[in-house]
Scaffold this motif. Sequence first.
Motif, PDB file in Angstrom:
ATOM      1  N   ILE A 115       7.948   5.448  -8.251  1.00 14.16           N
ATOM      2  CA  ILE A 115       7.030   5.524  -7.108  1.00 14.16           C
ATOM      3  C   ILE A 115       5.869   6.456  -7.422  1.00 14.16           C
ATOM      4  O   ILE A 115       4.695   6.142  -7.155  1.00 14.16           O
ATOM      5  CB  ILE A 115       7.779   5.989  -5.843  1.00 14.16           C
ATOM      6  N   VAL A 119       1.814   5.582  -7.587  1.00 18.02           N
ATOM      7  CA  VAL A 119       0.810   6.348  -6.851  1.00 18.02           C
ATOM      8  C   VAL A 119      -0.308   6.806  -7.781  1.00 18.02           C
ATOM      9  O   VAL A 119      -1.499   6.680  -7.459  1.00 18.02           O
ATOM     10  CB  VAL A 119       1.468   7.569  -6.163  1.00 18.02           C
ATOM     11  N   TRP A 353      -2.470   3.954   2.475  1.00 19.57           N
ATOM     12  CA  TRP A 353      -1.102   3.571   2.132  1.00 19.57           C
ATOM     13  C   TRP A 353      -0.542   4.509   1.063  1.00 19.57           C
ATOM     14  O   TRP A 353       0.606   4.930   1.130  1.00 19.57           O
ATOM     15  CB  TRP A 353      -1.064   2.135   1.627  1.00 19.57           C
ATOM     16  N   SER A 356       0.304   7.905   2.509  1.00 21.07           N
ATOM     17  CA  SER A 356       1.544   7.868   3.300  1.00 21.07           C
ATOM     18  C   SER A 356       2.773   7.903   2.401  1.00 21.07           C
ATOM     19  O   SER A 356       3.775   8.566   2.724  1.00 21.07           O
ATOM     20  CB  SER A 356       1.570   6.609   4.170  1.00 21.07           C
ATOM     21  N   VAL A 357       2.715   7.211   1.275  1.00 20.94           N
ATOM     22  CA  VAL A 357       3.829   7.241   0.315  1.00 20.94           C
ATOM     23  C   VAL A 357       4.027   8.656  -0.212  1.00 20.94           C
ATOM     24  O   VAL A 357       5.166   9.128  -0.354  1.00 20.94           O
ATOM     25  CB  VAL A 357       3.566   6.256  -0.838  1.00 20.94           C
TER      26      VAL A 357
END
Length: 398
Positions: A115, A119, A353, A356-357
């Motif tokens: 993840i 990003v 988005w 927010s992650v």
Amino acid sequence: MNGILSFGLILTFGLVAFCTVKWRDVTCIGPTPVHLFTFIAILFTSGLDVGLIMFPLAEFGGYADEPAYAFANPLAIEFGFWGFLIWAFYFLTAFYFCVIEPRVGFFEIPLVKLINNIVIIGTCAFTASLFLIYLPGYVPEIGDGETVVPAFYLIVFLTILAAAYSSTDLKYVRVLSVGSTFLFIALILGMWASAGMGLDGVGQNLGLLGAYFGNLHEFVLPLTDYHAFYLFWWFAWSIMIGQFTSRFVGGLKTWQLLIALLVFPSIPLAIWFSVLYFYHENGISTAGLTNVAMIAVGITFVINSLDSLIRLYTDNLSITVERLGRPLYIAGNVGVLFALTLLFQSQWLQIQWVGSVVIGLYLACVLYIALRHRSTVMAIRTSPEDRALDFHKVESVH
């Protein structure tokens, strides 16, 4: 999404306060420490991007017309979006990766690592897309001044290519960072001299920044959707810039690291915005040589930022030059980033988005430490034992 953002901001500033108090006298040493000036140069040029050059002149007028910003002047609002308090994000993540992460390994968990690197790659592409979107207004000689024409795609492609190449060796980081810093200073001095504003003009505009510090609390939570966009943008950058710059921390105590990150980058930002505000208030055009100079510095900022982030995610994913060879390494990074740049440019992807992650990663990290490593973290008194304050070590790393 503003609810997610507000939660993330409260969590972040709370953690900043906790870390500063709890570990105020811990000496922070990165794996490849450098002297303070080099560290600040790396931080400044890696942690900012082309928006710093291209956004302000287009934003001052909008701030003046927005009732939500009526508590301060446009110069103070612009500074609030880029300076001082917001750099606490980078302090928190730099401190975490320098002192805490080696003990807990949260970002080594496979899913978290995946993840985090998504990003990083996405934010790289967003940076390049901003450059692409704003180029027409700064080079009106090419095209109609509004439309992105093939020449601009070529400029962005070559910029990504230069960043991918420079990321192949760490020695370029110091050269690019220090060089970009001096280029930025030269740009400020050149525009200041060209405008004829004198020292009094700079001093008067710097005085307007008092409205920011007098209303600091106003900037903690999102003022408008546009302010929220900026804050999501800072969140998107925060983990990866902290992870990258933590490598270079050179023996500062925790409280010194916080002050260094809040103050040192804010000084050139304050002067830069003060000069630009003089241009705005007096209707001075930047057409011609000034625009060319701004674009040149903007390109070096983009190369700096992408260089840092490409190196970071390729190291994390073990897709290094040593493993792939230089041609394949460069071609792969350029292909992925240019394709994603086009997706951001078409607004198929949104930086909100990504931000927010990152807030989700913040929360997950805190919970992971609380459940699995609370006693270990609370017992921290020093940087990891394998760290030595050797300023020559960076010269042997590639």
